[in-house]
Design a protein around this motif. Structure first.
Motif, PDB file in Angstrom:
ATOM      1  N   MET A  13       0.851  -1.173   0.000  1.00  0.00           N
ATOM      2  CA  MET A  13       0.000   0.000   0.000  1.00  0.00           C
ATOM      3  C   MET A  13       0.894   1.233   0.000  1.00  0.00           C
ATOM      4  N   THR A  14       0.572   2.177  -0.847  1.00  0.00           N
ATOM      5  CA  THR A  14       1.411   3.367  -0.954  1.00  0.00           C
ATOM      6  C   THR A  14       1.218   4.293   0.241  1.00  0.00           C
ATOM      7  N   THR A  15       2.175   5.159   0.435  1.00  0.00           N
ATOM      8  CA  THR A  15       2.088   6.158   1.498  1.00  0.00           C
ATOM      9  C   THR A  15       0.890   7.063   1.269  1.00  0.00           C
ATOM     10  N   GLU A  16       0.601   7.376   0.019  1.00  0.00           N
ATOM     11  CA  GLU A  16      -0.544   8.239  -0.312  1.00  0.00           C
ATOM     12  C   GLU A  16      -1.863   7.596   0.121  1.00  0.00           C
ATOM     13  N   ILE A  17      -2.016   6.308  -0.135  1.00  0.00           N
ATOM     14  CA  ILE A  17      -3.233   5.603   0.272  1.00  0.00           C
ATOM     15  C   ILE A  17      -3.324   5.567   1.796  1.00  0.00           C
ATOM     16  N   LYS A  18      -2.216   5.277   2.463  1.00  0.00           N
ATOM     17  CA  LYS A  18      -2.215   5.264   3.933  1.00  0.00           C
ATOM     18  C   LYS A  18      -2.587   6.632   4.487  1.00  0.00           C
ATOM     19  N   ASP A  19      -2.042   7.687   3.895  1.00  0.00           N
ATOM     20  CA  ASP A  19      -2.363   9.047   4.348  1.00  0.00           C
ATOM     21  C   ASP A  19      -3.841   9.351   4.175  1.00  0.00           C
ATOM     22  N   THR A  20      -4.414   8.909   3.062  1.00  0.00           N
ATOM     23  CA  THR A  20      -5.840   9.122   2.806  1.00  0.00           C
ATOM     24  C   THR A  20      -6.680   8.346   3.811  1.00  0.00           C
TER      25      THR A  20
END
Length: 101
Positions: A1-8
């Protein structure tokens, strides 16, 4: 899972938690479960979260919730909860409304 998805996922989880605490004074386990299932299915359906990463997203959300309740859920139960969330196909759009405000 990308950092962007985790941040979202983290940002939306925090929005939902704040909303529930302000409105109800509580963000209990049942409400968390309903939210987590719906948000995961919404993000998979919107191609924000790849289907093959849905369980990782579920695990991430359960760990966020668990941290908020001082890690009261055992690691084994965290895994089991993530499995249940991953398998549920429910999508409750009205429940998700607070994360879009």
């Amino acid at each position: 899972m990308t950092t962007e998805i985790k941040d979202t996922l983290r940002s939306d989880f925090e929005k939902m938690m704040r909303y529930c605490l302000q409105k109800n004074g509580d963000f209990g386990f049942n409400l968390f479960g309903e939210y987590a299932v719906s948000v995961l299915n919404f993000y998979v359906g919107s191609s924000i979260l790849p289907l093959n990463e849905k369980r990782a997203g579920a695990l991430f959300l359960v760990n966020l919730y668990n941290a908020g309740i001082r890690n009261a859920i055992t690691p084994e139960d965290v895994e089991e909860i993530a499995d249940v969330l991953t398998q549920d196909k429910t999508l409750n759009y009205p429940l998700l409304a607070p994360i879009f405000d």
